[in-house]
Design a protein around this motif. Structure first.
Motif, PDB file in Angstrom:
ATOM      1  N   ALA A  10     -16.409  -8.989  24.238  1.00 53.86           N
ATOM      2  CA  ALA A  10     -15.875  -8.231  23.145  1.00 53.86           C
ATOM      3  C   ALA A  10     -16.246  -7.117  23.411  1.00 53.86           C
ATOM      4  CB  ALA A  10     -16.369  -8.861  21.826  1.00 53.86           C
ATOM      5  N   VAL A  11     -15.256  -5.669  23.540  1.00 52.76           N
ATOM      6  CA  VAL A  11     -15.644  -4.428  23.525  1.00 52.76           C
ATOM      7  C   VAL A  11     -15.329  -3.410  22.129  1.00 52.76           C
ATOM      8  CG1 VAL A  11     -15.545  -4.553  26.114  1.00 52.76           C
ATOM      9  CG2 VAL A  11     -13.608  -3.930  24.819  1.00 52.76           C
ATOM     10  N   ASP A  12     -16.365  -2.835  21.930  1.00 52.66           N
ATOM     11  CA  ASP A  12     -16.214  -1.730  20.918  1.00 52.66           C
ATOM     12  C   ASP A  12     -15.802  -0.327  21.179  1.00 52.66           C
ATOM     13  OD1 ASP A  12     -18.646  -0.899  21.911  1.00 52.66           O
ATOM     14  OD2 ASP A  12     -19.834  -1.449  20.107  1.00 52.66           O
ATOM     15  N   VAL A  40     -11.146  -5.261  18.681  1.00 55.32           N
ATOM     16  CA  VAL A  40     -10.442  -5.390  17.465  1.00 55.32           C
ATOM     17  C   VAL A  40     -10.376  -3.939  16.573  1.00 55.32           C
ATOM     18  CG1 VAL A  40     -10.633  -6.404  15.004  1.00 55.32           C
ATOM     19  CG2 VAL A  40     -11.503  -7.784  17.034  1.00 55.32           C
ATOM     20  N   VAL A 112     -21.014 -10.707  23.966  1.00 59.87           N
ATOM     21  CA  VAL A 112     -21.023  -9.355  22.921  1.00 59.87           C
ATOM     22  C   VAL A 112     -22.494  -8.448  23.320  1.00 59.87           C
ATOM     23  CG1 VAL A 112     -19.833 -10.367  20.960  1.00 59.87           C
ATOM     24  CG2 VAL A 112     -22.209 -10.634  21.056  1.00 59.87           C
ATOM     25  N   GLY A 113     -22.194  -7.417  23.070  1.00 59.22           N
ATOM     26  CA  GLY A 113     -23.555  -6.447  23.146  1.00 59.22           C
ATOM     27  C   GLY A 113     -24.299  -6.501  21.934  1.00 59.22           C
ATOM     28  N   HIS A 115     -27.383  -4.349  19.892  1.00 59.16           N
ATOM     29  CA  HIS A 115     -28.405  -3.111  19.855  1.00 59.16           C
ATOM     30  C   HIS A 115     -29.597  -3.606  19.112  1.00 59.16           C
ATOM     31  CE1 HIS A 115     -25.080  -0.452  21.119  1.00 59.16           C
ATOM     32  NE2 HIS A 115     -24.161  -1.505  20.006  1.00 59.16           N
ATOM     33  N   HIS A 117     -30.359  -4.349  16.015  1.00 51.04           N
ATOM     34  CA  HIS A 117     -30.408  -3.426  14.717  1.00 51.04           C
ATOM     35  C   HIS A 117     -31.752  -3.671  13.856  1.00 51.04           C
ATOM     36  CE1 HIS A 117     -26.392  -2.032  14.899  1.00 51.04           C
ATOM     37  NE2 HIS A 117     -25.885  -3.009  15.150  1.00 51.04           N
ATOM     38  N   SER A 126     -24.559  -7.420  11.553  1.00 55.76           N
ATOM     39  CA  SER A 126     -23.647  -6.703  12.614  1.00 55.76           C
ATOM     40  C   SER A 126     -22.735  -7.732  13.161  1.00 55.76           C
ATOM     41  CB  SER A 126     -24.689  -6.313  13.635  1.00 55.76           C
ATOM     42  OG  SER A 126     -25.342  -7.311  14.430  1.00 55.76           O
ATOM     43  N   THR A 127     -21.962  -7.303  14.156  1.00 56.04           N
ATOM     44  CA  THR A 127     -20.653  -7.955  14.526  1.00 56.04           C
ATOM     45  C   THR A 127     -21.560  -8.911  15.582  1.00 56.04           C
ATOM     46  OG1 THR A 127     -19.153  -5.947  14.690  1.00 56.04           O
ATOM     47  CG2 THR A 127     -18.611  -7.959  16.165  1.00 56.04           C
ATOM     48  N   ALA A 128     -22.346  -8.573  16.412  1.00 55.52           N
ATOM     49  CA  ALA A 128     -23.251  -9.710  17.181  1.00 55.52           C
ATOM     50  C   ALA A 128     -23.825 -10.712  16.474  1.00 55.52           C
ATOM     51  CB  ALA A 128     -24.223  -8.857  18.023  1.00 55.52           C
TER      52      ALA A 128
HETATM   53  P1  AMP Z   1     -22.508  -4.237  16.519  1.00 55.65           P
HETATM   54  O1  AMP Z   1     -23.106  -5.501  16.173  1.00 55.65           O
HETATM   55  O2  AMP Z   1     -21.267  -3.745  15.621  1.00 55.65           O
HETATM   56  O3  AMP Z   1     -23.367  -3.146  17.036  1.00 55.65           O
HETATM   57  O4  AMP Z   1     -21.722  -4.417  18.121  1.00 55.65           O
HETATM   58  C1  AMP Z   1     -22.226  -5.188  18.895  1.00 55.65           C
HETATM   59  C2  AMP Z   1     -21.249  -5.995  19.858  1.00 55.65           C
HETATM   60  O5  AMP Z   1     -20.170  -6.425  19.084  1.00 55.65           O
HETATM   61  C3  AMP Z   1     -20.410  -4.873  20.743  1.00 55.65           C
HETATM   62  O6  AMP Z   1     -21.145  -4.498  21.868  1.00 55.65           O
HETATM   63  C4  AMP Z   1     -19.130  -5.640  20.811  1.00 55.65           C
HETATM   64  O7  AMP Z   1     -19.658  -6.556  22.114  1.00 55.65           O
HETATM   65  C5  AMP Z   1     -18.957  -6.235  19.734  1.00 55.65           C
HETATM   66  N1  AMP Z   1     -17.935  -5.441  18.781  1.00 55.65           N
HETATM   67  C6  AMP Z   1     -18.293  -4.640  17.915  1.00 55.65           C
HETATM   68  N2  AMP Z   1     -17.175  -4.152  17.149  1.00 55.65           N
HETATM   69  C7  AMP Z   1     -16.339  -4.656  17.878  1.00 55.65           C
HETATM   70  C8  AMP Z   1     -14.753  -4.354  17.932  1.00 55.65           C
HETATM   71  N3  AMP Z   1     -14.146  -3.537  16.952  1.00 55.65           N
HETATM   72  N4  AMP Z   1     -14.048  -5.155  18.734  1.00 55.65           N
HETATM   73  C9  AMP Z   1     -14.608  -5.976  19.389  1.00 55.65           C
HETATM   74  N5  AMP Z   1     -15.834  -6.149  19.882  1.00 55.65           N
HETATM   75  C10 AMP Z   1     -16.522  -5.359  18.879  1.00 55.65           C
END
Ligand code: AMP
Length: 148
Positions: A10-12, A40, A112-113, A115, A117, A126-128
Motif C-alpha cells: 500500500a502506497v500513500d 486509495v 504497509v509503512g 511511522h 505515531h 492510523s492506517t497501518a
Molecule cells: P499512516 O498509518 O496513515 O501514517 O500510513 C502508513 C501506511 O499506510 C503508508 O505507508 C501506506 O503503506 C498506508 N497508507 C496510508 N494511506 C494510504 C492510502 N491512501 N492508500 C494506500 N495506502 C495508504
C-alpha cells in the motif's frame, strides 16, 4: 512458515513510498511472489467513472485531479515494474479498501509503512494500525523514520 505467493503493498504518495515498495519488491523476489500495489484515493471527491470505486488506469477520465493521481500512481508502480493488472487505484477509505482488496485478490501478505505515531495520532489510530488489527492475512510494517 509457508512461502508468500501474493503480496500487496500500500502506497500513500508520501516521500517514503520508495522505501516501502522497495522492501515489498525485494520480498516478492525472495518468495517468487506476485506483487500488487494499491493506492486509495481519499483526498478527492468520488470520481465519476463507469466502474465505480475502482479507477481504470488505461482510460482518460477528463478529470484533471484524477489524471494527476493516476500519473503519480503509475510513476510509483513503474519504479519497480508492476504489471498493469496488478495496479489498483481505488476510491474510498484506505484501511477498508486495502483489507477488501487483499481478501478479494487472495493476498497472503500486506506490506504497509509505519511511522510509529505518538500522541494524538496514536490515540486516533492510523492506517497501518487499522490494517494490522483487521486484515485476515499477515501484515508486514516497514518502519519509517525521518531522513531515512
Ligand atoms: P499512516 O498509518 O496513515 O501514517 O500510513 C502508513 C501506511 O499506510 C503508508 O505507508 C501506506 O503503506 C498506508 N497508507 C496510508 N494511506 C494510504 C492510502 N491512501 N492508500 C494506500 N495506502 C495508504
Amino acid at each position: 512458515m509457508s512461502d508468500y505467493k501474493k503480496i500487496l503493498v500500500a502506497v500513500d504518495f508520501s516521500d517514503y513510498d520508495g522505501i516501502v515498495i522497495g522492501q515489498a519488491n525485494r520480498l516478492a523476489g525472495k518468495f517468487n511472489a506476485e506483487l500488487s500495489v494499491i493506492h486509495v484515493l481519499d483526498n478527492i471527491p468520488m470520481p465519476d467513472t463507469p466502474y465505480g470505486a475502482i479507477i481504470a488506469l488505461g482510460d482518460q477520465s477528463g478529470d484533471s485531479l484524477l489524471e494527476d493521481e493516476k500519473n503519480r500512481f503509475n510513476q510509483v508502480c513503474d519504479s519497480v515494474d508492476i504489471a498493469p493488472a496488478n495496479r489498483w487505484l481505488i476510491w474510498g477509505r484506505p484501511q477498508e479498501e486495502i483489507i477488501r482488496l487483499a481478501l478479494t485478490e487472495r493476498v497472503d501478505l500486506i506490506v504497509v509503512g509505519s511511522h510509529g505515531h505518538h500522541g494524538l495520532a496514536a490515540l486516533m489510530g492510523s492506517t497501518a494500525k487499522g490494517v494490522i488489527f483487521n486484515a485476515e492475512c499477515d501484515v508486514l510494517t516497514v518502519h519509517l523514520k525521518a531522513n531515512q
